[in-house]
Design an enzyme around this catalytic site. Sequence first.
Site, mmCIF file in Angstrom:
data_model
loop_
_atom_site.group_PDB
_atom_site.id
_atom_site.type_symbol
_atom_site.label_atom_id
_atom_site.label_comp_id
_atom_site.label_asym_id
_atom_site.label_seq_id
_atom_site.Cartn_x
_atom_site.Cartn_y
_atom_site.Cartn_z
ATOM 1 C CE1 TYR A 165 39.871 36.008 19.245
ATOM 2 C CE2 TYR A 165 42.096 36.093 20.133
ATOM 3 C CZ TYR A 165 41.213 36.298 19.089
ATOM 4 O OH TYR A 165 41.672 36.792 17.895
ATOM 5 C CD GLN A 201 36.923 37.774 12.406
ATOM 6 O OE1 GLN A 201 36.926 38.947 12.765
ATOM 7 N NE2 GLN A 201 37.921 37.246 11.712
ATOM 8 C CG ASN A 235 43.772 42.158 17.773
ATOM 9 O OD1 ASN A 235 42.596 42.256 18.123
ATOM 10 N ND2 ASN A 235 44.118 41.713 16.575
ATOM 11 C CB SER A 289 52.619 42.251 30.759
ATOM 12 O OG SER A 289 52.958 41.376 31.798
ATOM 13 C CD GLN A 342 56.109 40.705 33.304
ATOM 14 O OE1 GLN A 342 55.007 41.011 32.863
ATOM 15 N NE2 GLN A 342 56.476 39.438 33.456
ATOM 16 C CG HIS A 354 54.995 40.229 28.088
ATOM 17 N ND1 HIS A 354 54.334 39.151 27.563
ATOM 18 C CD2 HIS A 354 55.287 39.886 29.368
ATOM 19 C CE1 HIS A 354 54.229 38.205 28.474
ATOM 20 N NE2 HIS A 354 54.805 38.624 29.578
ATOM 21 C CD GLU A 387 49.877 41.317 34.493
ATOM 22 O OE1 GLU A 387 49.376 40.370 33.854
ATOM 23 O OE2 GLU A 387 50.637 42.159 33.979
ATOM 24 C CG HIS A 388 53.182 39.746 37.072
ATOM 25 N ND1 HIS A 388 53.084 40.355 35.828
ATOM 26 C CD2 HIS A 388 52.573 38.547 36.968
ATOM 27 C CE1 HIS A 388 52.451 39.537 35.001
ATOM 28 N NE2 HIS A 388 52.115 38.438 35.663
ATOM 29 C CG ASP A 411 54.441 34.822 33.102
ATOM 30 O OD1 ASP A 411 53.482 35.352 33.688
ATOM 31 O OD2 ASP A 411 55.399 35.472 32.645
ATOM 32 C CD GLU A 435 11.066 49.346 49.721
ATOM 33 O OE1 GLU A 435 10.636 48.626 48.803
ATOM 34 O OE2 GLU A 435 12.205 49.245 50.193
ATOM 35 C CG HIS A 437 6.433 43.881 46.742
ATOM 36 N ND1 HIS A 437 6.013 44.444 45.561
ATOM 37 C CD2 HIS A 437 7.689 43.396 46.520
ATOM 38 C CE1 HIS A 437 6.980 44.312 44.665
ATOM 39 N NE2 HIS A 437 8.004 43.671 45.220
#
Length: 435
Positions: free
Chosen positions: A135, A196, A219, A242, A264, A267, A332-333, A366, A420, A425
């Site tokens: 995506y 969708q 989003n 971020s 950052q 963003h 993250e960074h 990045d 068991e 088995h």
Amino acid sequence: MNSKSIRRLRAADKTFDKQLEQLLAWEAVANKEVEDTVAEILQQVRSRGDAAVIEYTNRFDRREIAQAEEFALGPEVLVEALGRIGAEERDALEVAAQRVREYHEHQRQESWRYTEADGTVLGQQITPMERVGIYVPGGKASYPSSVLMNAIPAKVAGVDSVMMVVPAPEGELNDLVLAAAAIAGVDRLYTIGGAQAVAALAYGTETIPAVDKIVGPGNIFVATAKRAVFGHVAIDMIAGPSEILVICDGVTEPDWIAMDLLSQAEHDEQAQSILLCPDEEFIDAVEVSLQRLLAELPRAHIAAKSLADRAALIQVDSLEQALEISNRIAPEHLEVSVAEPELLLPKIRNAGAIFLGRYTAEALGDYCAGPNHVLPTSGTARFSSPLGVYDFQKRSSIIYCSPEGADKLGRVAMTLARGEGLEAHARSAAFRVKR
């Protein structure tokens, strides 16, 4: 932004732990209305296929699609976009793609096996997924780097078909995004987005085959949809805002550190920028730089909100204490802007990507350094890793018993199975045991 807009903290303060907890607090927006909307979209696409995808795409993206063929683009469209972009842009995309590809080729895992003394063979077979969906945000937004970072590791892994969905509000597509798809080797492209698109990839429609995994940012509707289809298909992660955390010894140019923090903050308003430094005068200098450099940015209004709401300049007692706090945050960074960063590296336990030295700007990661920019956020670096080739490969165990191995292992299995209470088995194993 005024001089008091950026939060200043001291690790030595008695209330620091609570202040840090408040600073890091972030929860994805729990919106019942969004969840209900997404659930309805998923159900409709699952039951009505292309017709539902067309209906939602026309409604949300203000389009006039009449049939599914209109949102399915052939490879010639990607090649045409590659020819339309400027030479400098094409060169940059190709250099970045090559670096990303070379880095990820080191991650490719191979099948392995070994033979025991009695002839029994054990091992692991590594196979790529068959189909993956990526995506990519679309419309006026341009995120070609997102195409490269998601598609190339899948291609390196050997995925048979990489399918990309990208929304085209009012029919608008970005040539840089399409060109990146051509360079990355995307096999199919569909100009749809939102929940969708996630539903179509997860369940399949008459036009879009179902995939094994969905990766890529989106989003709140996309994130909610990915969370909802997880289990039916695999997903990469549910990403938060971020983040950047900079550990500095107070010697790097203040403007450099300030701009790294701003990279950052621009963003979005929820992005988080944090500096850890033992030098109070340097922290003061960075704050002055932030004030001045912020005013020069086209997205200054976004960065200013991010800095005011979620940023912090934190004075620590030592670099060792900075490392302890960094591991707690699990950013993250993580930039380690000190004289000898490799001395600190063994003590870093939790970080999505680590940028060592004064000259290594996070922005390089990045776009073109090579490692993936799809990284764990919101503290999940404690248990998660960057997106990579391994995310598109599956592992199957191999067990091949010799007669002697079946006898030896069978006796062990019989004992454990009966312990068991699973007699079938035990007898299954016993049939192969020597009398």
